[in-house]
Design a protein around this motif. Structure first.
Motif, PDB file in Angstrom:
ATOM      1  N   SER A  37       0.852  -1.195   0.000  1.00  0.00           N
ATOM      2  CA  SER A  37       0.000   0.000   0.000  1.00  0.00           C
ATOM      3  C   SER A  37       0.877   1.230   0.000  1.00  0.00           C
ATOM      4  CB  SER A  37      -0.921   0.029   1.224  1.00  0.00           C
ATOM      5  OG  SER A  37      -0.177   0.157   2.418  1.00  0.00           O
ATOM      6  N   ALA A  38       0.346   2.360  -0.529  1.00  0.00           N
ATOM      7  CA  ALA A  38       1.069   3.641  -0.552  1.00  0.00           C
ATOM      8  C   ALA A  38       0.073   4.762  -0.296  1.00  0.00           C
ATOM      9  CB  ALA A  38       1.768   3.845  -1.902  1.00  0.00           C
ATOM     10  N   SER A  39       0.439   5.713   0.555  1.00  0.00           N
ATOM     11  CA  SER A  39      -0.458   6.830   0.894  1.00  0.00           C
ATOM     12  C   SER A  39       0.364   8.097   1.028  1.00  0.00           C
ATOM     13  CB  SER A  39      -1.190   6.530   2.213  1.00  0.00           C
ATOM     14  OG  SER A  39      -0.264   6.323   3.257  1.00  0.00           O
ATOM     15  N   PRO A  40      -0.278   9.258   0.707  1.00  0.00           N
ATOM     16  CA  PRO A  40       0.466  10.530   0.818  1.00  0.00           C
ATOM     17  C   PRO A  40       0.712  10.889   2.278  1.00  0.00           C
ATOM     18  CG  PRO A  40      -1.811  10.968   0.271  1.00  0.00           C
ATOM     19  CD  PRO A  40      -1.662   9.474   0.205  1.00  0.00           C
ATOM     20  N   VAL A  41       1.811  11.650   2.459  1.00  0.00           N
ATOM     21  CA  VAL A  41       2.173  12.131   3.797  1.00  0.00           C
ATOM     22  C   VAL A  41       1.777  13.593   3.882  1.00  0.00           C
ATOM     23  CG1 VAL A  41       4.050  12.489   5.437  1.00  0.00           C
ATOM     24  CG2 VAL A  41       4.093  10.516   3.917  1.00  0.00           C
ATOM     25  N   SER A  42       0.636  13.883   4.413  1.00  0.00           N
ATOM     26  CA  SER A  42       0.073  15.207   4.730  1.00  0.00           C
ATOM     27  C   SER A  42       0.680  16.306   3.864  1.00  0.00           C
ATOM     28  CB  SER A  42       0.212  15.389   6.216  1.00  0.00           C
ATOM     29  OG  SER A  42       0.787  16.518   6.584  1.00  0.00           O
TER      30      SER A  42
ATOM     31  N   ALA B  90       5.899  13.634   0.006  1.00  0.00           N
ATOM     32  CA  ALA B  90       6.348  12.264   0.210  1.00  0.00           C
ATOM     33  C   ALA B  90       5.170  11.303   0.137  1.00  0.00           C
ATOM     34  CB  ALA B  90       7.059  12.134   1.563  1.00  0.00           C
ATOM     35  N   LEU B  91       5.535   9.991  -0.059  1.00  0.00           N
ATOM     36  CA  LEU B  91       4.580   8.896  -0.017  1.00  0.00           C
ATOM     37  C   LEU B  91       5.061   7.892   1.016  1.00  0.00           C
ATOM     38  CD1 LEU B  91       3.857   8.225  -3.813  1.00  0.00           C
ATOM     39  CD2 LEU B  91       2.296   9.258  -2.151  1.00  0.00           C
ATOM     40  N   ALA B  92       4.141   7.399   1.817  1.00  0.00           N
ATOM     41  CA  ALA B  92       4.453   6.368   2.801  1.00  0.00           C
ATOM     42  C   ALA B  92       4.050   5.021   2.213  1.00  0.00           C
ATOM     43  CB  ALA B  92       3.715   6.627   4.109  1.00  0.00           C
ATOM     44  N   VAL B  93       5.060   4.126   2.043  1.00  0.00           N
ATOM     45  CA  VAL B  93       4.822   2.818   1.422  1.00  0.00           C
ATOM     46  C   VAL B  93       4.871   1.757   2.531  1.00  0.00           C
ATOM     47  CG1 VAL B  93       5.609   1.196  -0.331  1.00  0.00           C
ATOM     48  CG2 VAL B  93       5.924   3.663  -0.685  1.00  0.00           C
TER      49      VAL B  93
END
Length: 997
Positions: free
Chosen positions: A726-731, A735-738
């Protein structure tokens, strides 16, 4: 008319004029006098005089001013006669006249304050006082108040006369002053003799007087003072003290000016010492110099001791000026010396010399008496001693043999024709001037004759040697010898026997070692020339001979232990019963192993080692060993068809029987599989292994009694890919948090690839540790979608990839502004384009007046501004711009602004009372934030009142006004910084209520 013959005079007063006239014929009844300014014609004074007057004073006039005076005489029958003349008052002299040099030797500056009144100018006359000659005559304008006279003579007195001019009159003031003296230069002070100094200088013409002061620097007292008039350039000071330093100071004087000039120091010549002598002191090797103290002063004595006939300086001693002697210690024995005494006073020196003197000599040192290997001569030698020569004596058993006398420089003497083996005594003394030293004595023997036919042999023994010789013909008292190790030159033992011995056996020697024996005949303390012989002891055979396989397919290593004793070299003989060829080689004495290469694999060999020492040799027993077989080559380990498999393959090199395949985990080295395969098989599949693991494979071959292993091969199983990626944006970070979950098995780490969607650029690669389950990918573009791929990595192998797409949060717009273009219904919004990407902008407008959102616009991703219309006048609004990327948003800060208000309408005024006005108005639309009522007096235009009201106000009463006065009133609607005003409306207050009543 009748002439009055009017005349005028100032009687030496600059503020008065005296008129005189002749009485007219028939007399006069009186006189009228009028004084006017000649320049302006203005009447300044008038006066009258009686019938008998013939003069009149005008007082209080301005010095140096021209006047017109009219004298009118009243005659009989009312007749008159007049006469007009012009006159000028005398000028005032200058005030505060000064003349100063300012320290200058070539100029004087004149300065003054103007006198009262007027003047036509100034005249300055400068005179040289000594010569009474006029130096300068200068005319200046009336405004001048200073003048610089330059090019004057230094140190001279001048007189200045300053005259104030007015017409034909003048007033003068004088003053005297000196120029500063010039400093004499090139002052020199030098000695004329031991009691006189000569002073000279240059440039003395610039001073009226010169003052000289001579001071004794030793006593700090003034010896001589002198004052001389201009022109003196030298002077000689007499009757001074010899060898004394004096200081001369020079100053120049002119009038009140005194200038300190240069100074100089100098010494008078000192007097030389007398009666200089040099003689022996009480202490050994010491000389004392004495002299008579001369008159006068001195700094010190420099006493120089000179050595030898060439008088080379060897000592310098400085002593005080009151001393009359000095002692030199530690001098060379038997040396000639003289002394020079130098008197030093400042830079000057005088000296005197003494006659020569000698120190007592010492007996020579280092005395020796040597036979130099000869039985018939002795060489006497000694070290050089200071002096003029030597006395020598040789005696035998206290009987003189020969006496000699030698000059200095000879340090040896040979006595010939002496008896072998005899003890002689030698004496030597040193002579210097009148002195002779005590003698030095030494004794010695002549040499004996040597022995003959010396031999040395081992007789087949490894630890002993036998020596033999023929006795000397005569003169020996015995024999002495030394046994040496020939190679190391180390001494083994000493041998001493009587003169009747002719052989000796040397025991406990080292086997295989070469020895040298040196023998000599002895007489007294000396030995005859040495005779020598050499031989080896017999060597011992080597022990512990072995033959070992070196794990090289074609090599065997021989080893042996060195037996006691020495060897020159080892000879090795290797052979095999199955081969006719034989190997022979020799190695050095320090070698204890040797490897034979190029042998046949799997073959038995035999070895013999032989020791060589000089001409002798000894051999060992036989040793045997087999060669190793060849190992397998090109062992390869590759991943199998599944992550749980490995494929092993190899190439056979020949020889050996079965192969044993051993599998171990690389990190622990513990064997987990042993698989035996027959010869001829070259590959094997290993199953049931752990994915992503590192394994070690080794294959063992055997031939004869030996086993040999192949090279170790390392292989990896392929790792399993990570799960649940999974990957989501960091506020707000770019950056992206994987995130992912770990799959079964092992791995070395993870490799991540980040590729911007729609971009042709290379993907960005990141690495993560083997225990990681998440990573943050920084420094991405805002509002951009990325394809993220991840692999598990084990060694050089990767798992199948896992991919996912995610977007970063867009960047918020910056520098947002909301401006009013001057409208009551429009506002303009603009912003800066933020970095990165976005789908569109959402712009929201809020009414702060009604606390509600009133408009929302959606604009393209490239828009940078928008306009809001149909807004409520006089209202406060806030705007916010949001960048939108999919479901992600980033909003700017809020900014606020007002619309312009509308001016009030239906303005009306009324006066309900004499001191009040009522103001009322109406509004259009919602109204305004507030209202301002301005009141002014119409007649004077002056403001009277200024009232701020809330936005709900529609009327206001103006109080404390003046009755019956017309006022101007305007009402302004305000909204934030903006306002709109009604036209000015005027109205009168009522008259006073009491009057109306």
């Amino acid at each position: 008319g009748t002439l009055l013959n009017v005349s005028v005079s100032d009687h030496d007063r600059s503020d008065s004029l005296v008129l005189s006239w002749d009485e007219p014929e028939g007399g006069a009844k009186g006189y009228l006098l009028a004084l006017s300014s000649l320049e302006s014609g203005t009447l300044l004074q008038n006066g009258s005089a009686g019938p008998n007057a013939t003069s009149f004073w005008f007082h209080g006039l301005t010095p140096g001013t021209r006047y017109e005076i009219e004298v009118t005489a009243t005659l009989a029958c009312m007749d008159t006669t007049s006469q007009t003349i012009t006159a000028q008052t005398s000028p005032s002299a200058v005030r505060n006249l000064s003349l100063s040099s300012g320290g200058s030797s070539a100029s004087l500056r004149a300065a003054w304050a103007h006198g009262h009144g007027r003047r036509d100018g100034y005249r300055l006359a400068l005179w040289h006082s000594d010569s009474q000659s006029l130096v300068r005559n200068v005319s200046l304008l009336p405004s001048a108040s200073a003048f610089l006279f330059d090019g004057l003579l230094a140190g001279s007195e001048y007189a200045l006369k300053v005259s104030t001019l007015a017409g034909s009159s003048q007033a003068s003031t004088s003053i005297h002053q000196w120029t500063a003296p010039s400093i004499p230069t090139q002052l020199r002070l030098s000695p004329g003799s031991s009691t006189s100094l000569v002073a000279s200088w240059a440039g003395a013409a610039g001073a009226a007087w010169l003052h000289l002061e001579l001071r004794n620097l030793l006593t700090q007292k003034v010896s001589t003072t002198l004052s001389a008039r201009r022109g003196l350039t030298s002077y000689t000071f007499q009757h001074l003290h010899p060898g004394t330093q004096y200081w001369l100071g020079l100053s120049a004087t002119a009038g009140s000016h005194t200038v300190v000039g240069p100074n100089a120091t100098a010494w008078t010549y000192p007097l030389s010492p007398g009666n200089v002598t040099l003689s022996n002191a009480e202490e050994q090797n010491s000389l004392q110099a004495r002299w008579s103290i001369p008159g006068g002063q001195r700094d010190f004595y420099l006493v120089t001791l000179r050595e030898g006939e060439d008088s080379v300086p060897t000592r310098n001693i400085s002593v005080g000026g009151d001393n009359d002697h000095v002692t030199f210690h530690g001098l060379s024995p038997g040396q000639q010396y003289s002394v020079q005494v130098v008197v030093v006073a400042g830079p000057y020196r005088v000296s005197a010399h003494s006659t020569a003197a000698w120190t007592e000599p010492r007996a020579p040192s280092g005395v020796s008496l040597s036979s130099q290997g000869s039985p018939h001569s002795l060489l006497a030698s000694w070290e050089e001693a200071m002096g003029e020569g030597y006395l020598l004596a040789l005696s035998l058993a206290e009987h003189p043999v020969k006496n000699s006398s030698l000059l200095r420089g000879v340090t040896s003497f040979t006595y010939e024709g002496l008896h072998p083996g005899t003890l002689y005594t030698f004496e030597v003394s040193t002579v210097a001037g009148p002195y002779t030293s005590s003698p030095r004595c030494i004794s010695n023997w002549t040499y004996p004759l040597p022995l003959e036919q010396l031999t040395l042999s081992n007789g087949g023994h490894s630890t002993s040697l036998q020596a033999s010789w023929r006795a000397a013909s005569s003169g020996s008292t015995g024999y002495t010898g030394t046994l040496w190790e020939t190679k190391s030159q180390e001494q083994v033992r000493n041998v001493t026997v009587g003169n009747n011995w002719t052989n000796v056996t040397l025991e406990s020697l080292v086997p295989g070692r070469q020895y040298t024996l040196e023998m000599a005949a002895v007489a007294g303390p000396y030995r005859s020339p040495v005779r020598s012989a050499t031989d080896w002891t017999y060597p011992l055979a080597p022990a512990g001979v072995t033959l070992a396989n070196t794990r090289r397919p074609m090599g065997l290593s021989a080893f042996w232990d060195k037996a006691a004793g020495d060897v020159d070299q080892f000879h090795l003989q290797l052979y095999s019963k199955s081969h006719a060829a034989q190997r022979n080689t020799s190695v050095g004495p320090n070698t204890h192993n040797f490897t034979f290469l190029g042998l046949s694999p799997g073959t038995q060999y035999f070895l013999k080692v032989t020791v060589l020492a000089g001409p002798y040799r000894s051999s060992s027993h036989f040793a045997t060993e087999w060669t190793y077989p060849l190992s397998l080559a090109n062992v390869s380990v590759q991943p199998g068809r599944k992550p749980q498999e490995l494929h092993v393959s190899w190439v056979e090199s020949g020889g050996g029987r079965d192969h044993l395949v051993q599998l171990s985990v690389a990190e622990s080295l513990s064997i987990i599989r042993n698989v035996s395969v027959p010869r001829g098989v070259t590959q094997l599949d290993l199953e049931g292994l752990v994915p992503g693991s590192r394994y070690r494979v080794e294959i063992i071959s055997q031939a004869g009694p030996h086993r040999i292993s192949s090279q170790t091969a390392i292989g990896y199983t392929v790792p399993l890919p990570p799960r649940s990626l999974s990957a989501s944006p960091v506020s707000t970070a770019r950056a992206l948090a994987v995130h992912w979950e770990t799959a079964p098995g092992h791995r070395d780490g993870y490799l991540l690839s980040v590729l911007e969607e729609g971009s042709s650029a290379l993907p960005r690669n990141l690495e993560a540790g083997k225990d990681s389950t998440n990573v943050t990918v920084p420094q991405l573009e805002p509002g951009t979608c990325y394809l993220v791929g991840i692999w598990a990595v084990a060694g050089p192998y990767r798992s199948l990839p896992e991919n996912i797409t995610s977007c970063t949060v867009p960047a918020a717009p910056t520098n947002l502004s909301l401006t009013n273009p001057g409208s009551s219904s429009e506002l303009y919004t603009s912003w800066n384009k933020p970095p990165g990407r976005r789908d569109h902008y959402r712009i929201t407008l809020y009414s702060l007046s009604t606390q509600s959102r009133i408009q929302v616009q959606t604009l393209s991703a490239d828009a940078l501004n928008c306009t809001w219309t149909h807004l409520e006048a006089g209202s406060n609004f806030a705007v916010q711009v949001t960048a939108v990327k999919g479901s992600l948003e980033a909003s700017s800060i809020n900014v606020t602004q007002w619309t312009y208000p509308l001016a009030p309408v239906n303005l009306t005024l009324g006066s309900p009372a004499a001191s009040a006005l009522v103001v009322s108005w109406a509004v259009v639309g919602r109204g305004a934030e507030g209202f301002v009522v301005d009141v002014g007096d119409t007649a004077s235009g002056a403001p009277v009142g200024h009232t701020v009201l809330g936005g709900d106000a529609r009327s206001h009463i103006l109080r404390s006004l003046s009755p019956g006065t017309r006022y101007g009133v305007a009402v302004r609607a305000t909204a934030g910084p903006f306002h709109a005003s009604t036209p000015n409306l005027t109205h009168c207050t009522r008259e006073c209520d009491a009057l109306l009543a």
